[in-house]
Structures are given as structure tokens and as C-alpha cells.
Design a protein around this motif. Structure first.
Motif, PDB file in Angstrom:
ATOM      1  N   GLU A  68     -62.563  58.368  23.030  1.00  0.00           N
ATOM      2  CA  GLU A  68     -61.605  57.454  22.844  1.00  0.00           C
ATOM      3  C   GLU A  68     -62.341  55.987  22.235  1.00  0.00           C
ATOM      4  O   GLU A  68     -61.859  54.736  21.599  1.00  0.00           O
ATOM      5  N   LEU A 154     -49.871  53.359  27.367  1.00  0.00           N
ATOM      6  CA  LEU A 154     -49.123  54.201  27.461  1.00  0.00           C
ATOM      7  C   LEU A 154     -49.515  54.230  29.524  1.00  0.00           C
ATOM      8  O   LEU A 154     -48.483  53.961  30.033  1.00  0.00           O
ATOM      9  N   MET A 155     -50.772  53.634  29.594  1.00  0.00           N
ATOM     10  CA  MET A 155     -51.035  53.331  31.214  1.00  0.00           C
ATOM     11  C   MET A 155     -49.799  52.242  31.866  1.00  0.00           C
ATOM     12  O   MET A 155     -49.479  52.319  32.729  1.00  0.00           O
ATOM     13  N   ILE A 158     -46.117  54.285  32.129  1.00  0.00           N
ATOM     14  CA  ILE A 158     -46.230  55.182  33.172  1.00  0.00           C
ATOM     15  C   ILE A 158     -46.067  54.037  34.170  1.00  0.00           C
ATOM     16  O   ILE A 158     -44.988  54.042  35.338  1.00  0.00           O
TER      17      ILE A 158
ATOM     18  N   PRO B  40     -65.795  58.935  32.296  1.00  0.00           N
ATOM     19  CA  PRO B  40     -66.167  57.176  33.215  1.00  0.00           C
ATOM     20  C   PRO B  40     -64.755  56.630  32.772  1.00  0.00           C
ATOM     21  O   PRO B  40     -63.960  55.681  33.197  1.00  0.00           O
ATOM     22  N   ILE B  41     -64.639  56.834  31.309  1.00  0.00           N
ATOM     23  CA  ILE B  41     -62.598  55.725  30.674  1.00  0.00           C
ATOM     24  C   ILE B  41     -61.621  55.912  31.602  1.00  0.00           C
ATOM     25  O   ILE B  41     -60.945  54.981  31.646  1.00  0.00           O
ATOM     26  N   LYS B  44     -61.370  54.444  35.179  1.00  0.00           N
ATOM     27  CA  LYS B  44     -61.291  53.032  34.696  1.00  0.00           C
ATOM     28  C   LYS B  44     -59.750  52.776  34.389  1.00  0.00           C
ATOM     29  O   LYS B  44     -59.555  52.440  35.437  1.00  0.00           O
ATOM     30  N   GLU B  45     -59.416  53.499  33.813  1.00  0.00           N
ATOM     31  CA  GLU B  45     -58.476  53.005  33.338  1.00  0.00           C
ATOM     32  C   GLU B  45     -56.943  53.767  35.036  1.00  0.00           C
ATOM     33  O   GLU B  45     -56.042  53.305  34.940  1.00  0.00           O
ATOM     34  N   PHE B  46     -57.316  54.563  35.698  1.00  0.00           N
ATOM     35  CA  PHE B  46     -56.619  55.474  36.480  1.00  0.00           C
ATOM     36  C   PHE B  46     -56.176  53.791  37.754  1.00  0.00           C
ATOM     37  O   PHE B  46     -55.432  54.544  38.569  1.00  0.00           O
ATOM     38  N   ALA B  49     -54.978  51.171  36.772  1.00  0.00           N
ATOM     39  CA  ALA B  49     -53.335  51.511  36.891  1.00  0.00           C
ATOM     40  C   ALA B  49     -52.760  51.569  38.698  1.00  0.00           C
ATOM     41  O   ALA B  49     -51.551  51.911  39.103  1.00  0.00           O
ATOM     42  N   SER B 141     -59.055  59.903  26.402  1.00  0.00           N
ATOM     43  CA  SER B 141     -59.140  59.107  28.144  1.00  0.00           C
ATOM     44  C   SER B 141     -58.014  58.379  28.574  1.00  0.00           C
ATOM     45  O   SER B 141     -57.925  58.831  29.522  1.00  0.00           O
ATOM     46  N   THR B 142     -57.752  57.719  27.944  1.00  0.00           N
ATOM     47  CA  THR B 142     -55.640  57.128  28.611  1.00  0.00           C
ATOM     48  C   THR B 142     -54.962  58.336  28.877  1.00  0.00           C
ATOM     49  O   THR B 142     -54.119  58.618  30.269  1.00  0.00           O
ATOM     50  N   ASP B 143     -55.162  59.840  27.839  1.00  0.00           N
ATOM     51  CA  ASP B 143     -53.753  60.491  28.321  1.00  0.00           C
ATOM     52  C   ASP B 143     -54.820  61.167  30.061  1.00  0.00           C
ATOM     53  O   ASP B 143     -54.173  61.289  30.827  1.00  0.00           O
ATOM     54  N   ALA B 145     -56.138  59.767  32.441  1.00  0.00           N
ATOM     55  CA  ALA B 145     -55.761  58.987  33.067  1.00  0.00           C
ATOM     56  C   ALA B 145     -54.266  59.018  33.518  1.00  0.00           C
ATOM     57  O   ALA B 145     -54.247  59.209  35.151  1.00  0.00           O
ATOM     58  N   ALA B 146     -53.859  58.879  32.712  1.00  0.00           N
ATOM     59  CA  ALA B 146     -51.822  59.593  32.815  1.00  0.00           C
ATOM     60  C   ALA B 146     -51.752  60.775  33.530  1.00  0.00           C
ATOM     61  O   ALA B 146     -51.449  60.774  34.441  1.00  0.00           O
ATOM     62  N   LEU B 149     -53.061  60.433  37.098  1.00  0.00           N
ATOM     63  CA  LEU B 149     -51.970  60.576  37.772  1.00  0.00           C
ATOM     64  C   LEU B 149     -50.860  60.393  38.439  1.00  0.00           C
ATOM     65  O   LEU B 149     -50.302  60.656  39.130  1.00  0.00           O
TER      66      LEU B 149
END
Lengths: 167, 419
Positions: A68, A154-155, A158, B40-41, B44-46, B49, B141-143, B145-146, B149
Motif C-alpha cells: 500500500e 475503508l476503515m 467500517i 505496520p500500516i 496503525k489503521e487498526f 479505527a 494493509s488497510t484490507d 486492518a479491516a 477488526l
């Protein structure tokens, strides 16, 4: 949103190693990554481009790794959006998920040269080449993806859904 | 109208009664993977949120395999960050230090991924697990994180392409050669957004190591996943490793495919992908007189014990050319130990090879085998983009372990037939 900027053209199969080489992946700091944006495709890109400029790619833009860091580097460098003939799958997902606007147009590439100015109406998907007033439309985005963009990635999407389900 | 194995596995992870290619779905995830570059990304996103606990500590897998053993302070910081998260979350499958294997060799070996699973990984070669009859795909990475969660993720059900492989594979032709040949035929975006389903009499007899190499490189044709219908060979591989139930799925006879491509494996010779695309493929007989500076045998594509056995059989009582740096990377600690037990490591060392710890380092131009300006490598890895293994003016030729071993000896790209 209207995005307006000068275009920088790249060819087909611009891979994520070219967008942000692995040697710089020891950090995920967007500003650090931005310094090396597109380095192995055009080492001078980052010195030539100005915030708001637009990258125009050919087929399969963003192929290769799932990093990413690639859309992050492009966004942090100040590129306002990427228009390509087609996008590699993971890059496409990543861009929507993290909020880099991307658009598909098969025609734009052939109608512009480096440094031309274009404007892009992101809601309508209409691309206008300023000089000559040539107009193209980008491929439509599935409603779910539009929702992702309007929620801010996305976050946040959600987070909003989880909040709604708790109400 | 029937369903493909890919559609069936996706559907089994939703509440839907019917599923079709093109549909957008939300599906439950069995295993979610991250590494020292991508996690790591995601972490951080997790946290950003508001994430406190991962959805299931047994289903999140973290492997520090890319810039490890830590190559510099920055990569050490990234690993430390992931380590602290893994400890805090009590992640069951966390691998660092001497337990690290290259993730896509390690997860099947440990029985963490199983047939019928839906696996996502913040690493593009996550598609490797399709060899076991799982739906496995690389995401960002965002996926990840999702999924950490919520345990779920959105997917577009892919169309499927069917590759029917027939004929007896000649000596020295492997799964790696088959997949290189396929990518050469269809191009690096030939399977964009699609599932690549491998079938046919040759596939039915293909050992698991070869299937893993093939599914691994589905992404190199742009595919969402590569997949094999599980069979007796799958069962033999999975049964001793599985610690939870698993399920075999197969495509219906009337399943719909966007394309069907037949290939006669009997007519193939070992394949080589020339710089700078994995689709730039030629037979090894058309790759003569290309001098090399480095030969790399390893990676998530070809670092398994079967690969090392092939390379050792060729390198036995021979030496790498004095002009070539030969690097061998056993993909996991268990593979490394087995290679010692079988005397393979001794053969490699006697051939003047450097033995690297299990790491992705050299393959992605991170560390442990970087190319200088103008240097050329033959590698059993999966990508040969500009600058992939080092300097932007270096070159990577992709090939099988057999071709890499023969090339190391002769100092130029060569078939084992030439020895």
C-alpha cells in the motif's frame, strides 16, 4: 470534486517496484515514501512534478506487490489522482481503501502529452483536456466503491457501519 | 448453471444461497496474514479505527520475513512494532527469529492454511495457498486492518479461467516452467481480476511443491487467485499437518469459465522469463550465452525441499563458476533442517554457495543478495521488474531451480541438459 493539474505520462505495466522500490520500504512514513515516488520509472519525476499534478498510466498500472506504500507514496507526493487504461487488482483496491482517487480511461492517454493540463470531475467521471477542450468519460465506479470514497476510505466506512449497527 | 471451486468457497463464507461472477460480497475470513512491511500500516489503521482486540487471535498470522534478520535500524523498528502488537494481542501464529520461514512456504507447512479456507494476506503472493484448494488472495494493509477488526472483507466474485494441462512433463520441466509458460502466453494482465483454475491429467499427477509454485505466480498474470481442485495428493500433504477440520470443494461440470486454455506439457522445455516482465518468456534453448553474476535458489516460489533436492542433484560434485555468486535460501527452518539431514547443504557449500537464512530479502531487493549496476541474475523467484533485486540497471531472469543450478555452474543461463 474537480481535480485539475498537469499530466505526467507513464507506459504499460508500471509495477509497484517502480512506483516505490522495496529498498525504501523500511518505513511506512508517507513523507519519506513520497521522496522516492516513481523513482525507478522516472528518477526525476519527484523534482519535476508539482502538487495537484496527475499521473496518466497505460495498461495494468500498479501491478506486482500488494504494498500500500505505492498509493501512499503517490498521494503523499501531492499527485491529485491517477488515470490509467487499466489498473492491477490490488493497487485498485488499495487506492479506494486508502483514498487515492483513480480513474480508468482508455482514450485519454492517446490524446495528451506530458505537461498538458486536464481537469477531472470526479463525481461525473468527466475528463477535460484544457487545450482544445477535448472531453472523455472515465469508466463508471460500482456504487459500493463510490460509498467507500464518500465515507473517506475503508476503515472510516467500517467505522460508520459499526456505529449504525449499534444505534 | 453450476459454480466454480472459487465461487463455492466464497459462497461458503457468506450467508448467500447463490453466487455469480461479478457480484460484490462480504465474506468471513479464516486466516489473515501480514508481514514486517505490510503489518505496520495495518496495525496503525487498526488502532486508528479504535481497534482494541483482533477478531480472533488464532486467525491473524504475522510473519517477520522480509527485512529479517533485521537489516538496519528502520527495519528493526518495524519488526519491534509488529512484535509488540503480536505480544499485546497474544497472536497465536507469530513468527520471528529462528522460527521465521518465508510466509507462503511456512503457512502450508505448519497446517495454518487448509483446503476450503478463505485466506487474505497483505502480501501479493498469498495466492500460493490455492494449491491446497483454498481461496487465497493478496490484499493491501488497510484490507488487513479491516479484517483484524471485523473478521470480514469485501470481495468481487471473480470470473474463472480454466487451464487444462495435458501430456507428460519432460525431464527438468517443473510446475515453475508450466506457470512461466502460461504467463508468457496470456501476459502480465492476462488474468486480471480473474481466478486461474488449473486442471487436466498433468495437474492430477503434479506434486504439491509444483502446485504451490504455480499458484504462487498467479498474481504475475494479474489474477485474483490461482486454484487447484484438492485430491489425493492434497490429502496426503494436508492430513498430517491439519489441526482443525477442512473441506474439499470442486467445480461443477457445468461451471462457467471466461476462457479455457489447453496446454501440452509434453512439448515444453524449461522456461526463462527475460527482463523486465514475468511474461517475457522463452524456452531455455533460446537463452544461450547470457552471462550471469548471481544465481539465487529460493523464495516463496521455489525454496521448498523438493526444489533444493533438484538443485543439489545438479550441483553435486560440481562448483559454481568462479564468476557467479550462488545463493541458496531454504524457505523455512524445517526445510533448512531437512536439507542438512539429507546432505544438501553440504553439497551446496561444496559448490561454493552462500546459504542464506530463510528470508524474502534478496528476492525483493531488500538485502542478503543485492545486484550492482549492470549485474545480471538468474533467480527462482517470481518477479523481474526493473530494479527488483537491486540497482535499476541490473537484470533478473526467472527460471526453475534446475535451470538456476545449471546456470550457476556454467556461468551463463543454461539447461541441465548441457552439463
Amino acid at each position: 470534486m474537480i481535480l485539475k493539474g498537469k499530466v505526467w505520462k507513464f507506459g504499460d505495466n508500471i509495477d509497484t517496484d517502480a512506483i516505490i522500490p522495496a529498498r525504501y520500504l523500511t518505513t511506512s512514513d508517507p513523507q519519506e515514501l513520497a521522496k522516492h515516488c516513481m523513482e525507478d520509472a522516472d528518477p526525476a519525476f519527484i523534482t519535476k512534478m508539482k502538487p495537484g499534478d496527475i499521473i496518466v498510466g497505460g495498461e495494468n498500472f500498479g501491478c506486482g506487490s500488494s504494498r500500500e506504500h505505492a498509493p501512499i507514496a503517490i498521494k503523499a507526493a501531492g499527485v491529485s489522482c491517477v488515470v490509467a487504461k487499466s489498473f492491477a487488482r490490488i493497487f485498485y483496491r488499495n487506492s479506494f481503501n486508502m483514498g487515492l482517487p483513480i480513474f480508468e480511461s482508455r482514450e485519454l492517454m492517446g490524446a495528451i502529452k506530458d505537461g498538458d493540463e486536464i481537469s477531472l470531475d470526479s463525481a461525473k467521471g468527466i475528463i477535460t483536456v484544457t487545450k482544445g477542450n477535448k472531453i472523455f468519460s472515465s469508466n463508471s465506479i460500482p456504487p459500493f466503491m463510490e460509498q467507500l470514497i464518500s465515507d473517506g476510505g475503508l476503515m472510516k466506512h467500517i467505522g460508520k457501519k459499526r456505529k449504525e449497527s449499534r444505534v | 448453471m453450476g459454480n466454480t471451486i472459487t465461487e463455492k468457497i466464497l459462497m461458503a463464507h457468506t450467508d448467500l444461497k447463490e453466487i455469480r461472477a461479478g457480484q460484490l460480497i462480504n465474506a468471513k475470513v479464516d486466516i489473515a496474514l501480514g508481514n514486517d512491511i505490510t503489518a505496520p500500516i495495518a496495525i496503525k489503521e487498526f488502532q486508528k479505527a479504535g481497534g482494541k482486540k483482533v477478531f480472533d487471535k488464532n486467525k491473524v498470522v504475522l510473519v517477520l520475513d522480509h527485512f529479517t534478520p533485521n537489516k538496519d535500524i528502520d527495519s528493526a523498528q518495524q519488526c519491534k512494532f509488529v512484535h509488540e502488537f503480536a505480544m499485546e494481542q497474544q497472536v497465536t501464529h507469530f513468527y520471528e527469529g529462528g522460527q521465521v520461514g518465508i510466509e507462503h512456504a511456512l503457512l502450508p507447512e505448519k497446517g495454518i492454511v487448509l483446503p476450503g479456507d478463505l485466506v487474505i494476506g497483505a502480501d501479493s503472493h498469498t495466492c500460493t495457498y490455492g494449491a491446497l484448494g483454498a481461496f487465497a488472495t493478496g490484499v493491501g494493509s488497510t484490507d488487513l486492518a479491516a479484517v483484524m477488526l471485523t473478521g470480514e472483507l469485501w470481495f468481487k466474485v471473480p470470473q474463472s479461467m480454466k487451464f487444462i494441462i495435458k501430456g507428460k512433463m519432460p525431464k527438468w520441466v517443473s510446475g515453475k516452467d508450466l506457470i512461466l509458460n502460461i504467463i508468457g502466453r496470456i501476459g502480465v494482465d492476462g488474468a486480471l481480476y480473474k481466478a486461474m483454475e488449473f486442471a487436466g491429467e498433468t495437474i492430477g499427477k503434479l506434486p504439491m511443491a509444483d502446485r504451490l509454485s504455480m499458484a504462487n505466480m498467479a498474481i504475475e498474470a494479474g489474477a485474483k487467485n490461482g486454484i487447484f481442485a484438492p485430491d489425493a495428493i492434497t490429502k496426503e500433504y494436508v492430513e498430517p499437518r491439519a489441526k482443525r477440520p477442512y473441506k474439499f470443494y470442486s467445480s461443477d461440470a457445468d461451471a462457467v469459465y471466461s476462457d479455457t486454455i489447453e496446454i501440452d506439457a509434453g512439448k515444453l522445455e524449461p522456461q526463462v522469463a527475460f527482463p523486465h516482465l514475468p511474461s517475457n518468456v522463452k524456452g531455455v534453448s533460446k537463452a544461450r550465452n547470457i552471462k550471469i553474476d548471481q544465481a539465487l535458489i529460493g523464495s516463496c516460489t521455489n525454496g521448498r525441499i523438493e526444489d533444493l533436492r533438484i538443485a543439489a542433484a545438479i550441483l553435486k560434485k560440481r562448483k559454481a563458476a568462479s564468476t557467479v555468486r550462488l545463493i541458496v535460501v531454504p524457505a523455512t527452518p524445517d526445510i533448512y533442517k531437512q536439507a542438512i539431514k539429507e546432505g544438501l547443504i553440504e553439497i551446496f557449500m561444496n559448490a561454493d554457495a552462500v546459504i542464506s537464512p530463510p528470508s524474502c530479502g534478496a528476492c525483493l531487493g531488500g538485502h542478503l543478495g543485492i545486484l550492482a549496476e549492470g549485474e545480471r541474475a538468474v533467480a527462482t523467484t517470481n518477479r523481474n521488474f526493473v530494479g527488483r533485486m537491486g540497482h535499476p540497471q541490473s537484470e533478473v531472469y526467472l527460471a526453475s531451480p534446475a535451470v538456476a543450478a545449471a546456470s550457476a555452474i556454467l556461468g551463463r543461463i543454461a539447461s541441465p541438459e548441457e552439463l
